[in-house]
Design an enzyme around this catalytic site. Structure first.
Site, short mmCIF file in Angstrom:
data_model
loop_
_atom_site.label_atom_id
_atom_site.label_comp_id
_atom_site.label_asym_id
_atom_site.label_seq_id
_atom_site.Cartn_x
_atom_site.Cartn_y
_atom_site.Cartn_z
N LYS A 118 26.55 22.15 23.50
CA LYS A 118 27.37 22.36 22.29
C LYS A 118 27.54 23.84 21.97
CE LYS A 118 27.39 17.88 20.33
NZ LYS A 118 27.49 17.01 19.18
N LYS A 200 29.91 13.19 30.45
CA LYS A 200 29.79 12.08 29.50
C LYS A 200 31.07 11.94 28.67
CE LYS A 200 27.91 12.71 25.07
NZ LYS A 200 27.08 12.42 23.94
N LYS A 203 33.03 11.66 21.87
CA LYS A 203 34.05 11.36 20.87
C LYS A 203 34.78 12.61 20.39
CE LYS A 203 30.88 9.87 17.49
NZ LYS A 203 29.85 10.89 17.25
P1 ATP Z 1 29.85 14.13 19.83
O1 ATP Z 1 30.93 14.16 20.85
O2 ATP Z 1 30.36 14.42 18.45
O3 ATP Z 1 28.63 14.90 20.20
P2 ATP Z 1 28.94 11.59 20.79
O4 ATP Z 1 30.15 10.88 21.29
O5 ATP Z 1 28.00 12.17 21.75
O6 ATP Z 1 29.39 12.65 19.71
P3 ATP Z 1 26.95 10.54 18.91
O7 ATP Z 1 27.30 10.24 17.52
O8 ATP Z 1 26.24 11.83 19.11
O9 ATP Z 1 28.23 10.53 19.87
O10 ATP Z 1 26.14 9.35 19.56
C1 ATP Z 1 25.94 8.08 19.02
C2 ATP Z 1 25.26 7.20 20.03
O11 ATP Z 1 26.14 6.91 21.11
C3 ATP Z 1 24.01 7.83 20.66
O12 ATP Z 1 23.01 6.84 20.81
C4 ATP Z 1 24.47 8.29 22.01
O13 ATP Z 1 23.44 8.31 22.96
C5 ATP Z 1 25.50 7.21 22.35
N1 ATP Z 1 26.52 7.72 23.27
C6 ATP Z 1 27.39 8.73 23.02
N2 ATP Z 1 28.20 8.94 24.07
C7 ATP Z 1 27.83 8.04 25.02
C8 ATP Z 1 28.28 7.76 26.35
N3 ATP Z 1 29.29 8.43 26.89
N4 ATP Z 1 27.68 6.76 27.04
C9 ATP Z 1 26.68 6.06 26.48
N5 ATP Z 1 26.19 6.28 25.24
C10 ATP Z 1 26.75 7.25 24.51
#
Ligand code: ATP
Ligand code: LTN
Length: 336
Positions: A118, A200, A203
């Protein structure tokens, strides 16, 4: 109102309202939450304080906080069985977060890969909150004496740090916190970006074609899968170096309940085009009921606010107990 029992183990997890949720969030985390609701004490939090480690537009943050709560309910979490609430409504998180900062080493935080990723993405805003993010996450978890934390694989390192902080505190002050275990699903723990399948799916990705969102229309879902990056081979088979196809097979198997081998057999002799269309359809069909329920809930703000209010009061009562215990052990004077 959710009945919390001393005989049941406790589950805690959180999702940031930092963007529209993706199928990564769904398959890696939220979809699994509902399975626990009858046998565990469950708390699922919308972690808005975590979200501001990256600059957020206030109106969007507010809207997404309601939406994330509505999505929790739309994916099958019953607010009468689970405590579904918003982090900033329970001030104990920030208070314990501060205390745990004083029991976490600079070197430990410097090793966190999410911080490194990040920081690279937000080079003009590497703020202290981004750095100490994992101590607030540890506070979220430890406040509720959590046994199990269901998360995607990207959060494993934060969970290990949470365990280290809990053990460190317990060894200085005596048993204070339950030391939690991660629960990482066998399939779907790491859904990759459709545009760069070694990364990964996130969002907050700026490339809309890289992410499939839970609330995308069927047409959008099918279009995004059609464009998914694959390879120059033609065979639908899970193998090293075929990251794009491996990701699509994982998504297909998670949405249909079929094994990877069953999926490979189903697409034997068929091209990538047919396969991508089938993945898109399976995904859109599985998400259709979630979308319909979400539309109904998001129109009822009064209901969502009632859930936020009653559930945060319940969360507060549990959190306050742990925080008081910690403050007593530290030697803070107590006047109430
Ligand atoms: P950001 O992009 O804002 O960092 P993020 O998409 O990583 O957000 P979080 O809110 O940080 O999402 O994560 C919420 C949950 O979703 C966590 O348990 C995280 O491990 C899971 N998660 C996020 N992205 C993935 C992915 N690509 N595959 C599987 N699990 C995921
Ligand atoms: N750090 C997590 C979100 C998160 C969380 C938590 C997950 C904040 N607090 C407590 C599990 C338990 C993330 O970035 N995905």
């Amino acid at each position: 109102m959710a009945e919390f029992s001393n005989d049941k183990k406790t589950i805690f997890s959180g999702v940031q309202p930092s963007g529209n949720l993706t199928i990564g969030n769904y398959l890696g985390a939220i979809k699994n939450f509902a399975e626990f609701q009858d046998e565990y004490n469950c708390l699922y939090c919308v972690v808005d304080e975590h979200a501001i480690t990256v600059r957020q537009n206030p109106a969007e943050l507010r809207r997404r906080t309601y939406e994330t709560l509505a999505l929790y309910i739309a994916t099958g979490l019953d607010p009468e069985k689970n405590i579904l609430y918003v982090q900033s409504h329970v001030p104990c998180h920030a208070e314990l977060g501060w205390i745990l900062n004083c029991y976490t080493m600079f070197g430990e935080l410097s090793r966190m890969t999410q911080f490194k990723d990040k920081s690279a993405k937000n080079a003009n805003n590497i703020n202290a909150g981004l750095f100490t993010y994992p101590t607030l996450m540890a506070a979220d978890i430890l406040l509720y004496q959590t046994d199990i934390v269901p998360v995607g694989v990207d959060q494993k390192q934060h969970l290990e740090l949470t365990r280290d902080i809990a053990e460190r505190f317990n060894s200085v002050y005596g048993e204070t916190f339950v030391v939690p275990e991660p629960y990482i699903p066998k399939h779907g723990a790491k859904i990759a970006s459709l545009a760069e399948p070694t990364k990964k799916m996130s969002k907050s990705d700026e490339n809309e074609n890289a992410v499939v969102r839970i609330l995308d229309s069927k047409d959008a879902i099918i279009r995004k899968f059609k464009r998914a990056v694959t390879d120059s081979d033609t065979c639908v088979k899970y193998a090293d170096g075929k990251d794009g196809i491996n990701n699509l097979l994982t998504i297909y198997s998670s949405f249909t309940g079929k094994t990877i081998e069953e999926a490979e057999r189903e697409f034997e002799g068929k091209g990538y085009g047919d396969f991508k269309l089938a993945v898109g359809e399976a995904c859109a069909d599985a998400l259709a009921p979630v979308r319909a329920e979400f539309d109904r809930l998001i129109a009822d703000k009064a209901y969502l606010e009632a859930v936020m209010k009653s559930n945060s009061e319940q969360a507060y009562r549990i959190a306050r107990k742990t925080l008081s215990k910690v403050q007593r052990k530290l030697g803070f004077t107590q006047i109430r």
